[in-house]
Design a protein around this motif. Structure first.
Motif, short mmCIF file in Angstrom:
data_model
loop_
_atom_site.label_atom_id
_atom_site.label_comp_id
_atom_site.label_asym_id
_atom_site.label_seq_id
_atom_site.Cartn_x
_atom_site.Cartn_y
_atom_site.Cartn_z
N LYS A 1 -36.69 9.26 3.51
CA LYS A 1 -37.89 9.64 2.79
C LYS A 1 -38.66 10.69 3.59
O LYS A 1 -38.61 10.71 4.82
CB LYS A 1 -38.80 8.43 2.55
N ALA A 2 -39.38 11.52 2.87
CA ALA A 2 -40.28 12.48 3.50
C ALA A 2 -41.30 12.90 2.46
O ALA A 2 -41.11 12.73 1.25
CB ALA A 2 -39.52 13.69 4.03
N GLY A 3 -42.39 13.42 2.92
CA GLY A 3 -43.42 13.84 1.99
C GLY A 3 -44.54 14.57 2.68
O GLY A 3 -44.62 14.63 3.92
N ALA A 4 -45.39 15.15 1.86
CA ALA A 4 -46.56 15.88 2.37
C ALA A 4 -47.71 15.67 1.40
O ALA A 4 -47.51 15.44 0.19
CB ALA A 4 -46.24 17.37 2.51
N GLU A 5 -48.91 15.76 1.93
CA GLU A 5 -50.11 15.55 1.11
C GLU A 5 -51.22 16.46 1.61
O GLU A 5 -51.38 16.68 2.81
CB GLU A 5 -50.56 14.09 1.20
N LEU A 6 -52.00 16.98 0.66
CA LEU A 6 -53.15 17.80 0.98
C LEU A 6 -54.33 17.25 0.20
O LEU A 6 -54.27 17.09 -1.02
CB LEU A 6 -52.91 19.27 0.61
N ARG A 7 -55.42 16.95 0.92
CA ARG A 7 -56.64 16.45 0.30
C ARG A 7 -57.78 17.40 0.64
O ARG A 7 -57.92 17.82 1.79
CB ARG A 7 -56.96 15.04 0.80
N TRP A 8 -58.59 17.68 -0.36
CA TRP A 8 -59.67 18.64 -0.20
C TRP A 8 -60.92 18.11 -0.85
O TRP A 8 -60.90 17.67 -2.00
CB TRP A 8 -59.27 19.99 -0.81
N GLU A 9 -62.01 18.13 -0.09
CA GLU A 9 -63.33 17.77 -0.62
C GLU A 9 -64.20 19.02 -0.56
O GLU A 9 -64.83 19.31 0.45
CB GLU A 9 -63.95 16.64 0.21
N PRO A 10 -64.22 19.81 -1.64
CA PRO A 10 -64.90 21.11 -1.59
C PRO A 10 -66.42 20.96 -1.53
O PRO A 10 -67.00 20.05 -2.10
CB PRO A 10 -64.46 21.78 -2.89
N ARG A 11 -67.02 21.91 -0.84
CA ARG A 11 -68.48 21.95 -0.71
C ARG A 11 -69.14 22.13 -2.08
O ARG A 11 -70.18 21.53 -2.36
CB ARG A 11 -68.85 23.11 0.22
N SER A 12 -68.54 22.93 -2.94
CA SER A 12 -69.16 23.28 -4.23
C SER A 12 -69.25 22.10 -5.18
O SER A 12 -70.08 22.10 -6.10
CB SER A 12 -68.37 24.41 -4.89
N LEU A 13 -68.42 21.07 -5.00
CA LEU A 13 -68.42 19.91 -5.90
C LEU A 13 -69.16 18.73 -5.31
O LEU A 13 -69.19 17.65 -5.91
CB LEU A 13 -66.99 19.51 -6.24
N LYS A 14 -69.76 18.90 -4.15
CA LYS A 14 -70.49 17.81 -3.48
C LYS A 14 -71.90 17.72 -4.05
O LYS A 14 -72.54 18.72 -4.37
CB LYS A 14 -70.57 18.09 -1.98
N GLY A 15 -72.40 16.49 -4.16
CA GLY A 15 -73.78 16.31 -4.56
C GLY A 15 -74.72 16.76 -3.47
O GLY A 15 -74.40 16.69 -2.28
N SER A 16 -75.90 17.23 -3.86
CA SER A 16 -76.88 17.69 -2.88
C SER A 16 -77.62 16.50 -2.30
O SER A 16 -78.15 15.67 -3.03
CB SER A 16 -77.89 18.64 -3.56
N PRO A 17 -77.67 16.36 -0.96
CA PRO A 17 -78.38 15.24 -0.35
C PRO A 17 -79.87 15.26 -0.70
O PRO A 17 -80.48 16.32 -0.86
CB PRO A 17 -78.18 15.45 1.15
#
Length: 994
Positions: A231-247
């Motif tokens: 088995k093998a695999g790869a993953e990419l996760r992204w939390e973009p600034r533009s979709l974040k709620g404003s504190p």
């Protein structure tokens, strides 16, 4: 899923057991289709069999007679620390309905038996598939917070969980059987790549005698391993600034509403993004014999934070970058079917870099001049080796050895930390342009050599004798810490300040007073303070334990667990001398499980136990080892424009130390009471689990915990002075602080009269004047669960609980103090007045729900929601009598002045703990959707997780300090929020598995 009763017990903190009933004296074969591991065991004369210490995963269990398989069960799933019951042959025929259910288990990691009649503890197990499908932050503690009775601790401790009303420092953490708890403070642990988790087990109570050194909960991780399939695999996760709620912005004001009052911090300008990339590979090096699994992930987070309005005249805008590379490698060698070796290595490191800019609040802009970046490096490696030997059908041996090494370095900003730091206090805006930071600890640096090391081993034996399963073991672990904070950058720091009362004391020691003239600035009260701080020391804790346990199948339907654990803790100072030695800490454990109908459809269980907690290394860094910590005040006539340092100094007095920390070694006999007893807690649980229908389980549990004893330090020398007077001694002793058991007496060796010869001083509980520590936790837990049936999985937990008393334990969330077992709570008896009430981790109501739905082979949906009542609020102020001996602790007492006429003490009233109401209820909804396109044969995954969909940002903690000095009035930061819920985050994932 479970059939007729059989003798077994959940055992080993990294394996599980398959057990059940079958034809008497028959041969049972347990095989792993993934690794080829094969075990043969023989049922006893009553038809009971068990195969213990098996690696978690899926198995085929077969009844073999005359060399032929006459009955079998496929896809039997085994969870960490659990027993899975499988009946075969005639025993299975007696419960054919359940047998058909067992055969219908789909092949996935979520399909685990819902009722384990062999266990008496309280646990929740999350599998790799569940962690992929439910929307949850990819963090071990975030997962643990989904368990009943778990709440997030104070944000100043990093949201580490509190279990069952315990402190955040009361937990233990394991990876593949080795303890990875932070050795310096016991808060936190060594982490690993999230995708490497095969199962995460969270024990919230009732755990057996093999577990110790925790009075809270246990988080137990088993990692993935290689199989016969490549088995093998790869993953990419992204939390973009533009979709974040404003504190949400933070405001001053005592209304309790963060949207009211004067702006304190413009948090809406705080922005960030995060990206994680990971890869893995696994497979057989030799089929059925030797396997490997390797994975690595790297996370980068970048963002900016705006400091408070008070700090805006200095470097108040920070841009930061965090890089966290992690890896894990595991090898499994089935030498023979009866001998298994496992090797694990992992790395957990984080690099942080901060760049400072000026910030203008009116225009909401930051300057262009960047100061030298501050940098930190934390983390290291963990290596674990384990052997399992199935000596006979009835005798199993496991042996484990592990070690870890974590390095900690901090380089403050400003010439890479080579020059002294120069700051200004909140009482002065002069000199302009200097950083405002009353938290001087932020400028402590760690030089190369600051690190934490652990190494340890354990040996466990299990022997089955008739209706008894006997277990015993021994383990030892050494935890070494080389001073994690060993001084200020440049060896010292300067703090400019101004007293509102010239010629009045600015130091309670030696009468040093604020100047009457401004040292060339033409304004009264200006001064500068020089502080020198150095705590370099290498200390260690040696821990050992022995345990024995009998899991007795008393009747066909009743199993009884009898255990006894004996622990030893020894703490050593920087000179290698023991200042605490605790022996013969006996911790009995008793549990019982009743399989009411004999078909594992209804279980009633109970347990009672005692649990001990050791002292961490941080106690010895300053409390037991030589340290230098001095202050000296000056007037000044000028300021060096190059670095802001004062010039034209005139001393107001000699250097002094309030804690007698002048660099000399400390006598270990005076650091801790010779009769010091360990911290321990008693716990009682009564519960039941019922298979309501084949598709639904439900259960209820009542838990009662009571903290019986703690260790902390006291700093009150009045009882020592009284002892000297009673014994005709001159009191000539500068007392610092010493460890004791609050509410108990103690014996110390101190040179009370200063003649060079220590006296043995015994002080009774009455002499010391402290109350007994109290922490009680009472809870009712209810749950309903739908195990995964190939279509959907869901679980709902509701907890009604009450955590109350006069102490949280080894930490102090009231002010975020993390000096474990050395808090200010017990420094003076006056501080403990009015402290009985609702404790910081008290959340009266807590609802948690999570699950996922497989709509089609391509589309899946997940949801997680939590609803909780708020934290109790306090009012902490000054002692009513300004002449009292302990009044110098300023705002440390449960008294406040609400008169609005200036705080003089005359109008001060009692404000018992938790009497000021509660923070608002919090709620959170997380959702996700996953898509596996058919054209990619389900190997490709696109997933969107929206965490905190409704962008709820309720206040989670506030500043509870009401006033600072007599005659100064209420401070404007009282009631100001310290932490909020994290704003909405969108996480985009792309994954491919070969």
């Amino acid at each position: 899923m479970s059939l007729a009763a059989g003798g077994a017990h959940a055992q080993s903190n990294a394996t599980g057991t398959i057990f059940g009933t079958t034809t008497p004296n028959a041969t049972i074969v347990v095989e792993s289709p993934d690794t080829g591991l094969r075990r043969e065991v023989t049922a006893d004369k009553d038809g009971r069999y068990r195969a213990s210490s098996l690696p978690v995963g899926r198995y085929k269990v077969s009844l073999v007679q005359g060399g032929a398989t006459v009955d079998s069960r496929d896809n039997v799933q085994l969870a960490i620390g659990s027993g899975t019951e499988v009946a075969l042959g005639a025993a299975a025929t007696a419960s054919s309905a359940n047998a058909s259910n067992l055969e219908g288990i789909s092949v996935n990691a979520a399909a685990l038996p819902s009722i384990d009649v062999s266990s008496t503890d309280s646990r929740t197990v999350f599998t790799a598939e569940q962690l992929q499908r439910i929307p949850v932050p990819r963090d071990i503690t975030a997962v643990a917070l989904l368990t009943p009775g778990a709440v997030a601790g104070d944000s100043r401790y990093g949201n580490v969980p509190s279990f069952g009303g315990s402190a955040v420092s009361d937990n233990a953490y394991y990876i593949n059987g080795y303890a990875v708890t932070n050795p310096l403070t016991q808060i936190g642990f060594s982490a690993l790549p999230f995708d490497a988790i095969e199962q995460e087990q969270v024990l919230t109570g009732g755990y057996g005698a093999e577990f110790g050194r925790a009075t809270g909960g246990v988080i137990n991780i088993v990692t993935k391993r290689g199989t016969n399939q490549w088995k093998a695999g790869a993953e990419l996760r992204w939390e973009p600034r533009s979709l974040k709620g404003s504190p949400k912005n933070n405001h001053y004001g005592n209304t309790g509403n963060p949207e009211d009052g004067t702006l304190y911090q413009r948090r809406e300008d705080n922005t960030s993004w995060r990206e994680t990339a990971s890869v893995y590979a696994s497979g057989p090096l030799i089929k059925d014999k030797l396997f490997f699994y390797v994975t690595g992930e790297t996370t980068r987070q970048e963002g900016s934070t705006v400091a408070s309005v008070e700090a805006s005249k200095g470097t108040a805008y920070d841009q930061y970058r965090f890089d966290t590379p992690r890896w894990l490698a595991k090898a499994d060698w089935n030498i023979t079917d009866n001998n298994i070796v496992e090797l694990t290595g992992l790395s957990d490191k984080t690099k942080r870099e901060y760049s400072d800019y000026s910030y203008d609040y009116p225009s909401s802009t930051h300057g262009s001049t960047k100061n030298d970046a501050a940098r930190t490096k934390d983390g290291g490696e963990v290596y674990i080796g384990k052997y399992t030997g199935y000596i006979t059908d009835n005798l199993t041996l496991t042996a484990l050895y592990g070690r870890s090494d974590q390095v900690h370095t901090v380089t403050p900003s400003g010439s890479n930390g080579a020059n002294p730091q120069v700051l200004r206090s909140a009482t002065t805006s002069t000199p302009a342009g200097l950083p405002f930071n009353p938290n001087y600890s932020a400028y402590v640096k760690s030089v190369p050599g600051a690190e934490d090391k652990t190494h340890g081993w354990r040996l466990d034996l299990e022997y089955r004798l008739g209706d008894h399963s006997l277990r015993g073991g021994i383990d030892k672990q050494n935890l070494e810490s080389t001073s994690g904070s060993n001084g200020y950058a440049g060896g010292e720091y300067w703090l400019y300040g101004r007293s509102s009362r010239p010629n009045s004391p600015i130091s309670t020691v030696y009468g040093q007073a604020a100047p009457a003239s401004g040292g060339g600035y033409g304004t009264q009260g200006y001064y500068v303070r020089r502080r020198v701080f150095n705590t370099f020391a290498s200390v260690q804790v040696k821990q050992a334990a022995q345990y024995i346990e009998d899991n007795w199948q008393a009747t066909d339907n009743v199993m009884v667990s009898l255990g006894l654990r004996n622990e030893q803790f020894s703490n050593y100072n920087g000179d290698g001398e023991a200042y605490v030695k605790q022996r013969h800490q006996l911790a009995p454990r008793l549990g019982a499980s009743w399989d009411v109908y004999g078909d594992s459809s209804l279980k009633v269980y109970a347990n009672a136990g005692r649990y001990h907690q050791p002292l961490p290394n941080n106690v010895a860094i300053r409390g037991a080892s030589a340290s230098l910590y001095t202050n000296q005040y000056f007037t000044y006539t000028g300021i060096n424009p190059a670095n802001g340092a004062p010039t034209g100094l005139t001393s107001l007095g000699a250097p002094y130390s309030t804690n007698n920390e002048l660099g000399q070694p400390k006598d270990p006999k005076g650091v801790a009471s010779e009769t010091l007893k360990p911290q321990f807690q008693d716990e009682y649980i009564l519960g039941m689990q019922h298979q309501l229908t084949p598709a639904f389980d439900w259960g209820a549990k009542v838990t009662y915990r009571r903290l019986r004893n703690i260790i902390d330090d006291f700093c009150d020398d009045r009882p020592i002075a009284d002892w000297a007077e009673r014994n005709g001694k001159e009191f000539n002793f500068l007392f610092t602080c010493a460890l004791f058991n609050p509410g108990r007496g103690g014996t110390w060796s101190w040179d009370v009269d200063g003649d060079g010869t220590p006296e043995q001083v015994h002080l009774s509980a009455k002499d010391l004047g402290y109350p007994k520590p109290e922490r009680k936790y009472l809870a009712l837990d209810l749950f309903m669960e739908h195990p995964f049936d190939g279509k959907w999985f869901g679980r709902v937990d509701y907890t009604l609980s009450h955590s109350f008393g006069n102490t949280e334990g080894p930490v102090l969330s009231d002010i975020g103090q993390s000096d474990v077992s050395a808090t200010q709570s017990w420094d003076y008896p006056e501080i403990m007045e009015n402290t009985n009430g609702n404790l910081p981790n008290d959340r009266r109501h807590y609802l948690k729900a999570y699950g996922y739905y497989q709509l089609t082979p391509e589309w899946s949906f997940g949801a997680t929601t939590t609803v909780a009542s708020g934290r109790p609020k306090n009012c902490i102020g000054l002692y009513p009598d300004s002449n009292d001996y302990a009044s110098g602790y300023n705002s440390s007492f449960f008294y406040c002045d609400f008169s609005g006429q200036g705080v003089t003490g005359a109008n001060t009233v009692r404000t018992p703990r938790g009497s000021q109401g509660r923070l608002p209820w919090t709620y959170r909804l997380d959702l996700n959707v996953g898509y596996r396109p058919a054209f990619a044969d389900n190997k490709l995954l696109f997933q969107v997780d929206v965490l905190n969909v409704l962008n709820s940002q309720k206040v989670q903690s506030i500043n509870e300090t009401h006033e600072s000095t007599y005659d100064a009035g209420v401070i404007n930061s009282y009631g100001r929020p310290i932490s909020f819920q994290d704003p909405r985050t969108v996480r985009l994932t792309a994954r491919y598995d070969f």
